[in-house]
Design a protein around this motif. Structure first.
Motif, PDB file in Angstrom:
ATOM      1  N   ALA A  39       0.814  -1.210   0.000  1.00 20.28           N
ATOM      2  CA  ALA A  39       0.000   0.000   0.000  1.00 20.28           C
ATOM      3  C   ALA A  39       0.854   1.270   0.000  1.00 20.28           C
ATOM      4  N   PHE A  40       0.221   2.354  -0.450  1.00 15.63           N
ATOM      5  CA  PHE A  40       0.938   3.620  -0.654  1.00 15.63           C
ATOM      6  C   PHE A  40       1.492   4.233   0.621  1.00 15.63           C
ATOM      7  N   TYR A  41       0.922   3.873   1.765  1.00 14.67           N
ATOM      8  CA  TYR A  41       1.280   4.570   3.011  1.00 14.67           C
ATOM      9  C   TYR A  41       2.480   3.952   3.733  1.00 14.67           C
ATOM     10  N   MET A  42       3.093   2.942   3.145  1.00 13.78           N
ATOM     11  CA  MET A  42       4.188   2.283   3.860  1.00 13.78           C
ATOM     12  C   MET A  42       5.505   3.034   3.649  1.00 13.78           C
ATOM     13  N   ARG A  43       6.310   3.062   4.683  1.00 15.68           N
ATOM     14  CA  ARG A  43       7.534   3.867   4.636  1.00 15.68           C
ATOM     15  C   ARG A  43       8.531   3.309   3.626  1.00 15.68           C
ATOM     16  N   LEU A  44       8.988   4.206   2.768  1.00 17.40           N
ATOM     17  CA  LEU A  44       9.947   3.841   1.728  1.00 17.40           C
ATOM     18  C   LEU A  44      11.334   3.655   2.340  1.00 17.40           C
ATOM     19  N   ASN A  45      11.984   2.563   1.960  1.00 17.13           N
ATOM     20  CA  ASN A  45      13.359   2.339   2.413  1.00 17.13           C
ATOM     21  C   ASN A  45      14.351   3.189   1.616  1.00 17.13           C
ATOM     22  N   GLU A  46      15.585   3.250   2.117  1.00 17.54           N
ATOM     23  CA  GLU A  46      16.646   4.022   1.453  1.00 17.54           C
ATOM     24  C   GLU A  46      16.863   3.576   0.012  1.00 17.54           C
ATOM     25  N   ASP A  47      16.656   2.293  -0.251  1.00 15.06           N
ATOM     26  CA  ASP A  47      16.917   1.775  -1.608  1.00 15.06           C
ATOM     27  C   ASP A  47      15.908   2.290  -2.646  1.00 15.06           C
ATOM     28  N   GLY A  48      14.845   2.934  -2.174  1.00 17.63           N
ATOM     29  CA  GLY A  48      13.845   3.466  -3.093  1.00 17.63           C
ATOM     30  C   GLY A  48      12.974   2.402  -3.742  1.00 17.63           C
ATOM     31  N   LYS A  49      13.249   1.131  -3.444  1.00 21.20           N
ATOM     32  CA  LYS A  49      12.517   0.045  -4.108  1.00 21.20           C
ATOM     33  C   LYS A  49      11.591  -0.725  -3.165  1.00 21.20           C
ATOM     34  N   THR A  50      12.007  -0.802  -1.907  1.00 26.80           N
ATOM     35  CA  THR A  50      11.227  -1.602  -0.958  1.00 26.80           C
ATOM     36  C   THR A  50      10.635  -0.701   0.130  1.00 26.80           C
ATOM     37  N   VAL A  51       9.627  -1.245   0.798  1.00 22.73           N
ATOM     38  CA  VAL A  51       8.982  -0.491   1.888  1.00 22.73           C
ATOM     39  C   VAL A  51       9.066  -1.292   3.185  1.00 22.73           C
ATOM     40  N   ARG A  52       8.892  -0.540   4.288  1.00 23.37           N
ATOM     41  CA  ARG A  52       9.015  -1.144   5.618  1.00 23.37           C
ATOM     42  C   ARG A  52       7.732  -1.889   6.006  1.00 23.37           C
ATOM     43  N   ALA A  53       7.435  -2.888   5.195  1.00 27.11           N
ATOM     44  CA  ALA A  53       6.239  -3.709   5.419  1.00 27.11           C
ATOM     45  C   ALA A  53       6.626  -4.954   6.188  1.00 27.11           C
ATOM     46  N   MET A  54       5.667  -5.532   6.851  1.00 26.23           N
ATOM     47  CA  MET A  54       5.918  -6.815   7.506  1.00 26.23           C
ATOM     48  C   MET A  54       4.657  -7.670   7.426  1.00 26.23           C
ATOM     49  N   ASP A  55       4.833  -8.931   7.104  1.00 28.02           N
ATOM     50  CA  ASP A  55       3.728  -9.880   7.175  1.00 28.02           C
ATOM     51  C   ASP A  55       4.148 -10.984   8.131  1.00 28.02           C
ATOM     52  N   VAL A  56       3.266 -11.362   9.020  1.00 29.87           N
ATOM     53  CA  VAL A  56       3.539 -12.513   9.882  1.00 29.87           C
ATOM     54  C   VAL A  56       2.897 -13.732   9.229  1.00 29.87           C
ATOM     55  N   LEU A  57       3.714 -14.738   8.974  1.00 30.63           N
ATOM     56  CA  LEU A  57       3.244 -15.956   8.308  1.00 30.63           C
ATOM     57  C   LEU A  57       3.319 -17.122   9.279  1.00 30.63           C
ATOM     58  N   VAL A  58       2.277 -17.920   9.301  1.00 28.54           N
ATOM     59  CA  VAL A  58       2.279 -19.075  10.203  1.00 28.54           C
ATOM     60  C   VAL A  58       1.902 -20.334   9.427  1.00 28.54           C
ATOM     61  N   PRO A  59       2.377 -21.489   9.920  1.00 25.34           N
ATOM     62  CA  PRO A  59       2.035 -22.744   9.262  1.00 25.34           C
ATOM     63  C   PRO A  59       0.525 -22.910   9.103  1.00 25.34           C
ATOM     64  N   ARG A  60       0.132 -23.574   8.023  1.00 26.76           N
ATOM     65  CA  ARG A  60      -1.263 -23.924   7.757  1.00 26.76           C
ATOM     66  C   ARG A  60      -2.106 -22.746   7.282  1.00 26.76           C
ATOM     67  N   ILE A  61      -1.816 -21.526   7.778  1.00 29.69           N
ATOM     68  CA  ILE A  61      -2.648 -20.375   7.478  1.00 29.69           C
ATOM     69  C   ILE A  61      -2.006 -19.502   6.405  1.00 29.69           C
ATOM     70  N   GLY A  62      -0.679 -19.331   6.476  1.00 28.37           N
ATOM     71  CA  GLY A  62      -0.020 -18.320   5.643  1.00 28.37           C
ATOM     72  C   GLY A  62      -0.097 -16.994   6.372  1.00 28.37           C
ATOM     73  N   GLU A  63      -0.463 -15.934   5.632  1.00 24.02           N
ATOM     74  CA  GLU A  63      -0.495 -14.607   6.260  1.00 24.02           C
ATOM     75  C   GLU A  63      -1.588 -14.526   7.324  1.00 24.02           C
ATOM     76  N   ILE A  64      -1.173 -14.117   8.504  1.00 21.09           N
ATOM     77  CA  ILE A  64      -2.149 -13.913   9.577  1.00 21.09           C
ATOM     78  C   ILE A  64      -2.181 -12.437   9.988  1.00 21.09           C
ATOM     79  N   ILE A  65      -1.037 -11.775   9.827  1.00 14.01           N
ATOM     80  CA  ILE A  65      -0.921 -10.345  10.140  1.00 14.01           C
ATOM     81  C   ILE A  65      -0.233  -9.642   8.981  1.00 14.01           C
ATOM     82  N   GLY A  66      -0.733  -8.446   8.644  1.00 17.89           N
ATOM     83  CA  GLY A  66      -0.045  -7.601   7.678  1.00 17.89           C
ATOM     84  C   GLY A  66       0.110  -6.225   8.290  1.00 17.89           C
ATOM     85  N   GLY A  67       1.308  -5.652   8.198  1.00 21.34           N
ATOM     86  CA  GLY A  67       1.485  -4.333   8.801  1.00 21.34           C
ATOM     87  C   GLY A  67       2.668  -3.615   8.208  1.00 21.34           C
ATOM     88  N   SER A  68       2.989  -2.455   8.787  1.00 25.18           N
ATOM     89  CA  SER A  68       4.135  -1.694   8.301  1.00 25.18           C
ATOM     90  C   SER A  68       4.463  -0.532   9.224  1.00 25.18           C
TER      91      SER A  68
END
Ligand code: ATP
Ligand code: MN
Length: 462
Positions: A361-390
């Motif tokens: 999403a547009f609101y995530m903090r841009l990293n120094e590399d200009g290509k990636t953002v400070r996003a985080m997804d928590v992934l767990v067995p069986r479910i996959g993504e359970i949390i998405g944040g940034s």
């Protein structure tokens, strides 16, 4: 009147009591009639035993009408149970029929029913062991959510359900209108939204985040916990059209703080379930997902692995034959990828960070590399993504650039941009899908079975 949970806990042998509930089973033997009553206060039933040798005519008639599903009141004395399976039982003196459930029409008989069948009788399924347990765990998990944040000084903020801004910029929203669409269509006219209730197109919210950020910039630590709506046209076991989401947001916090909060939060919830829902989890462990309890316990005591998106892609590319969707740098992670990372690579929960900006999403903090953002997804067995944040982009110019780059309606975000113009501060947050959590904690496979009345494509019965 005591509920069955208290009676089973207190075990006040010798006391006289009246208990009310629904008959789970009735068993006749030569000397006795056994009624298993359940009132939903706990997993267990209370066994009521009637001595056949001195049964009054009135009791006899009542017992004849009390089959599975009927509601009843039983009066008797609590005694130690001679049989295994329960510590106490009621030596019953009288039975009263409150409401009958005729055996030829009541759909829930003693035999096991499929979850698919039970979905068709969602108004009766809470009376089964499985759905009673799901409901109690769901209640405890809601309580735990508030408890976790309240203990840490987070303020609960009620964000709106109706919104006129598509905050994720992702589409998939349900429109809300009071216009007479039939009449407009019949007249062959264009829709004039200035005549609509809000004077412009409006929708059900897909997330409370943008609104809760405003309170974060004043109260520092906040969270929302409410229903969210997504017109997901996908028929999966992970997606609902109406689901509940928990979204904390905290100020002066960076991605590392966010990761730590998410990990603490998940562990707290699992620990709460293990401590407060032992009987229900025991059932899920035996009947729904073998090994559930030891899995939850090990996660509670584990340290979540951290991995960048770039490293995750390397892992996936090294195993690309495993996947239907071939991974490459820049692709959005599919559930099969997420599950592989957690089930095979790290064998537990992990947090993937620093995703390409194009897939976030547009609101995530841009990293120094200009290509990636400070996003985080928590992934767990069986479910996959359970949390998405940034971590959020708090620099006004960078955020504005991003909004323009993506061709979003800059004017619609005026208030969101104001947060960056006046007293901006680093802040972070995430969203936990409450039903994903419920699937994880109970081992239930289908997301439709962890919410009382599921809403999904072509499914809005009850
Ligand atoms: P997914 O890729 O699995 O569809 P997402 O990237 O759309 O998830 P987010 O927009 O980050 O998810 O939403 C935050 C959280 O809400 C997710 O981590 C997930 O737990 C939950 N969630 C998202 N969509 C749904 C849905 N349709 N039904 C139930 N829970 C959902
Ligand atoms: Mn989605």
């Amino acid at each position: 009147m005591k509920d069955i949970k208290s009676i089973l806990q207190e075990q006040a042998v010798g006391s006289t009591l009246t208990v009310k509930g629904w008959v789970r089973t009735k068993r006749d033997t030569k000397n006795a009639i056994f009624l298993e009553l359940n009132d939903g206060s706990c997993f267990g039933n209370l066994q009521c035993v009637f001595d056949v040798s001195n049964l009054s005519d009135q009791n006899k008639a009542a017992l004849e009408r009390l089959g599975t599903g009927a509601s009843a009141a039983v009066t008797g004395t609590l005694v130690a149970s001679p049989a295994a399976g329960q510590p106490v039982e009621v030596s019953a003196q009288s039975a009263e029929v409150i409401g009958e459930a005729p055996v030829d029409t009541y759909p829930l008989q003693k035999k096991a029913h499929s979850l698919e069948f039970l979905r068709e009788i969602a108004h009766l399924r809470p009376r089964t062991n499985t759905f009673g347990a799901v409901a109690r765990v769901r209640n405890q998990m809601s309580y735990a959510v508030h408890s976790f944040f309240q203990e840490r000084g987070f303020n609960y903020v009620h964000t709106p359900i109706i919104t006129a801004s598509d905050c994720e910029g992702a589409g998939e929203m349900f429109q809300v209108t009071t216009l007479d669409m039939d009449a407009i269509a019949k007249a062959g006219k264009a829709v004039d939204y200035s005549k609509d209730f809000f004077g412009k197109p409006s929708f059900l919210s897909v997330s409370g985040q943008l609104n809760v950020e405003t309170y974060c910039m004043a109260l520092s630590k906040v969270y929302t916990f409410g229903p969210t709506f997504r017109a997901e046209n996908s028929n999966t076991t992970r997606h609902l059209a109406e689901f509940w989401m928990i979204e904390p947001e905290f100020a002066f916090a960076e991605l590392e703080d966010n990761m730590a909060l998410a990990e603490d939060f998940l562990k707290y919830l699992l620990g709460w379930a293990l401590d407060k829902c032992a009987d229900d989890l025991d059932f899920f462990d035996k009947r729904i997902q073998k090994g559930l309890i030891s899995m939850l316990d090990s996660v509670r005591n584990s340290k979540f692995v951290h991995m960048t998106y770039t490293d995750a892609i390397k892992q996936l590319e090294a195993n690309k034959d495993t996947f239907e969707f071939k991974p490459y740098w820049g692709c959005d992670l599919q559930t099969e990828h997420e599950r592989f990372l957690s089930e095979t690579v790290v064998k537990g929960p992990l947090i993937v960070t620093d995703y390409p900006k194009e897939i976030k999403a547009f609101y995530m903090r841009l990293n120094e590399d200009g290509k990636t953002v400070r996003a985080m997804d928590v992934l767990v067995p069986r479910i996959g993504e359970i949390i998405g944040g940034s971590e959020r982009e708090y620099r006004h110019d960078v955020l504005l650039n991003r909004i323009r780059e993506l061709g979003l309606d800059e004017a619609a975000y005026w208030w969101y941009l104001d947060l960056r113009r006046f007293g901006t501060a680093p802040h972070s947050g995430f969203g936990l899908g409450f039903e994903r959590l419920m699937r994880y904690v109970t081992g239930m496979e289908n997301i439709r079975d962890v919410i009382p009345f599921p809403r999904a494509v072509k499914q809005a019965e009850f």
